[in-house]
Write an enzyme that holds these catalytic residues in place. Sequence first.
Site, short mmCIF file in Angstrom:
data_model
loop_
_atom_site.label_atom_id
_atom_site.label_comp_id
_atom_site.label_asym_id
_atom_site.label_seq_id
_atom_site.Cartn_x
_atom_site.Cartn_y
_atom_site.Cartn_z
CB SER A 143 -0.98 -0.14 1.02
OG SER A 143 -1.69 1.10 1.31
CE1 TYR A 157 0.91 4.44 -6.12
CE2 TYR A 157 0.42 6.12 -4.28
CZ TYR A 157 1.00 4.80 -4.64
OH TYR A 157 2.25 4.30 -4.24
CE LYS A 161 -0.17 1.95 -3.96
NZ LYS A 161 0.11 0.41 -4.15
#
Length: 289
Positions: A143, A157, A161
């Site tokens: 992560s 992004y 995550k």
Amino acid sequence: MENGGARQKSVLITGATDGLGKALALLLAERGYRVFAAGRSQQKLADLDAVARQRKLPLETLALDVCSDDSVHHAVSDVLAKATAIDVLANNAGVNYTAAVEDLTMDDWRAQFETNFFGVLRVTREVLPHMRERRTGRILMMSSLSGLVTPPTQGAYSSSKHALEGLSNALRMELYPFGIEVVLIEPGYIMTGLQKSAAELSKPYVQKGGPYAPLYARFFTNVNETRAKSRTTPEDCARVMLHAIETPRPKPRYGVTSLAPFVTWSKRLLTDSAMDAMLRRRYGIVRER
């Protein structure tokens, strides 16, 4: 393969030809694990093979595109045919599309999630039945601190995550009866090849100008300065991951870099408004009049 009467443990690492994945692959091979280092770049796979031969390490590479069902199926089948078991899966493959939410095209939004979320899901689902049948296994999910806090221009992004964190939380519960541990690794700023590829992916958005151009300039300046000051190396992160693999009772998540405790405690102690204000100051975001 047997080693001193005990079976040599096997590890499959995605995105293993660069950065954090490569550092983990080499460290585990040096520790005696049988490492299957997967990636897409034929040149980088060949380079890693050469390092393994030179150092006489129990490491072999294999081509794997986490965005392809067929590629994942064939790669996992190949590993199981050679090693009979996958003791550890390290889901490390990832990309970073840096752009404002409005700017980023839908195709790039899909590409972001195809690698960082669906790619992880695809590989994990392929490996899980074998771990579940053996009632043992450990899965590391790469992560990021961006999975906890979202900076500007990191909407895609960070969202990927956040989704990975949610997936891992569910898997920890669902796989507990079968003795399979799921561990999140949350790095901060570390110099890896991801930054170069992220810069390339974001270039069209940075070059187009528009209302977010000043934000892009401030973001990259801030990130490059922070990353240059970071003393954490990929090898440091690999050692954290090694601990997560070998400790009998791993924690659900491990932060990496000196920024990790600050982000974790800020997330717990500060209100959303306070976090927003802190990020606005950091990136010079002011309301236009």
